[in-house]
Design an enzyme around this catalytic site. Structure first.
Site, PDB file in Angstrom:
ATOM      1  N   TYR A 165       0.674  -1.638  -0.226  1.00  0.00           N
ATOM      2  CA  TYR A 165       0.162  -0.230   0.123  1.00  0.00           C
ATOM      3  C   TYR A 165       0.397   1.250  -0.033  1.00  0.00           C
ATOM      4  O   TYR A 165       0.545   2.066  -0.848  1.00  0.00           O
ATOM      5  CB  TYR A 165      -0.849  -0.147   1.407  1.00  0.00           C
ATOM      6  CG  TYR A 165      -1.815   0.960   1.507  1.00  0.00           C
ATOM      7  CD1 TYR A 165      -3.094   1.368   0.646  1.00  0.00           C
ATOM      8  CD2 TYR A 165      -1.716   1.831   2.354  1.00  0.00           C
ATOM      9  CE1 TYR A 165      -4.304   1.305   0.417  1.00  0.00           C
ATOM     10  CE2 TYR A 165      -2.491   3.421   2.981  1.00  0.00           C
ATOM     11  CZ  TYR A 165      -3.478   2.939   1.480  1.00  0.00           C
ATOM     12  OH  TYR A 165      -4.607   3.889   1.645  1.00  0.00           O
ATOM     13  N   LYS A 179       1.425   4.401  -3.000  1.00  0.00           N
ATOM     14  CA  LYS A 179       0.613   5.497  -2.356  1.00  0.00           C
ATOM     15  C   LYS A 179       2.379   6.345  -2.883  1.00  0.00           C
ATOM     16  O   LYS A 179       1.733   7.811  -3.086  1.00  0.00           O
ATOM     17  CB  LYS A 179       0.082   6.028  -0.976  1.00  0.00           C
ATOM     18  CG  LYS A 179      -0.861   4.656  -1.181  1.00  0.00           C
ATOM     19  CD  LYS A 179      -2.432   5.721  -1.562  1.00  0.00           C
ATOM     20  CE  LYS A 179      -3.490   5.337  -1.309  1.00  0.00           C
ATOM     21  NZ  LYS A 179      -4.609   5.432  -2.084  1.00  0.00           N
TER      22      LYS A 179
END
Ligand code: NAP
Length: 248
Positions: A156, A160
């Site tokens: 994740y 990002k």
């Protein structure tokens, strides 16, 4: 106020959570809003009728933002239906949290595909229309963990962080055509995504936040409104943290 009167916005993954709050906030300011999500389900229909209650046009489109061909198709459908796209919010995102030692290739690939490739897909599909009209605002949802990192979120956090590099690069490519490209890095926001976390983890996060509360989807939506509107006419290539003072 009518900060977005007559504009058309596309918000991905907007049936619920932060995307829904952004779509509704934009409608309150006069924008017509196309929302996309994996399916046009009850959540999507409810979001559309809330948007319409502000007297603007709204429609939900079923689309997997991680699929390049699907995205191209849905952007063409949105143009047919709405005539133009002035604002794109790349919001769709997922988590598959686990320590790297347990992370499978599938968990890595899926999170990179849904969170990062989707931003490429939608931005690339929308860009020709914005270039032609020589204006546009592209906003992508990063996260504070894209800068700080977070144990259990290597996939994740990498996705990002990738959004930040993408945003800064595209801002440099399209600025001369009047298109602005920015990212928002939310901290800990109260949505289904964070409700999945165990109570002790949620508590630990909240204790790290100087404002001592989780953010609301509306807190993020107000920042998206700033970036979508002419209030931010000289802001491009930036990442704005919406994190209650955490991590700054
Ligand atoms: P959420 O409540 O889980 O909502 C995410 C939405 O994205 C859902 O409507 C989901 O659809 C949709 N979606 C998932 N995969 C998709 C795909 N392949 N194509 C299209 N739509 C898809 O999450 P959220 O908290 O609102 O998060 C929104 C964005 O903010 C995400 O990018 C997230 O990473 C980012 N963010 C959130 C936080 C936080 O604390 N909540 C913090 C930092 C960043 P379904 O309903 O069909 O699953």
């Amino acid at each position: 106020m009518d900060l977005l009167k007559g504009k058309t916005a596309v918000v991905t993954g907007a049936a619920r959570g932060i995307g829904r709050a952004i779509a509704i906030r934009f409608a309150q300011e006069g924008a017509n809003v196309a929302i996309t999500d994996l399916a046009v389900d009850d959540n999507a229909r409810e979001t559309v009728s809330t948007i319409e209650s502000y007297g603007v046009k709204a429609k939900a489109f079923a689309s997997d933002a991680s699929d390049y061909g699907d995205t191209d198709k849905v952007v063409k459908q949105i143009i047919e239906e709405f005539g133009t796209i002035d604002i794109l919010v790349n919001n769709a995102g997922i988590t598959r949290d686990t320590l790297l030692m347990r992370m499978t290739e599938e968990q890595w690939d899926l999170v990179i595909k849904v969170n990062l490739k989707s931003v490429f897909n939608f931005t690339k599909a929308v860009q020709p229309y914005m270039l032609k009209q020589r204006s546009g605002s592209i906003i992508s949802m990063s996260s504070v963990v894209g800068v700080s990192g977070n144990a259990g979120q290597a996939n994740y956090s990498a996705s990002k962080a990738g959004i930040i590099g993408f945003t800064k690069s595209v801002a440099k490519e399209v600025g001369s055509r009047g298109i602005r490209c920015n990212a928002i890095a939310p901290g800990f926001i109260d949505t289904e995504m964070t409700k999945k976390l165990p109570e002790d983890v949620r508590k630990a996060w909240t204790q790290q936040i100087p404002l001592r509360r989780a953010g609301l989807p509306e807190d993020v939506a107000n920042t998206a409104l700033f970036l979508a509107s002419d209030l931010s006419s000289y802001v491009s290539g930036q990442v704005i943290n919406v994190c209650g003072g955490m991590n700054t």
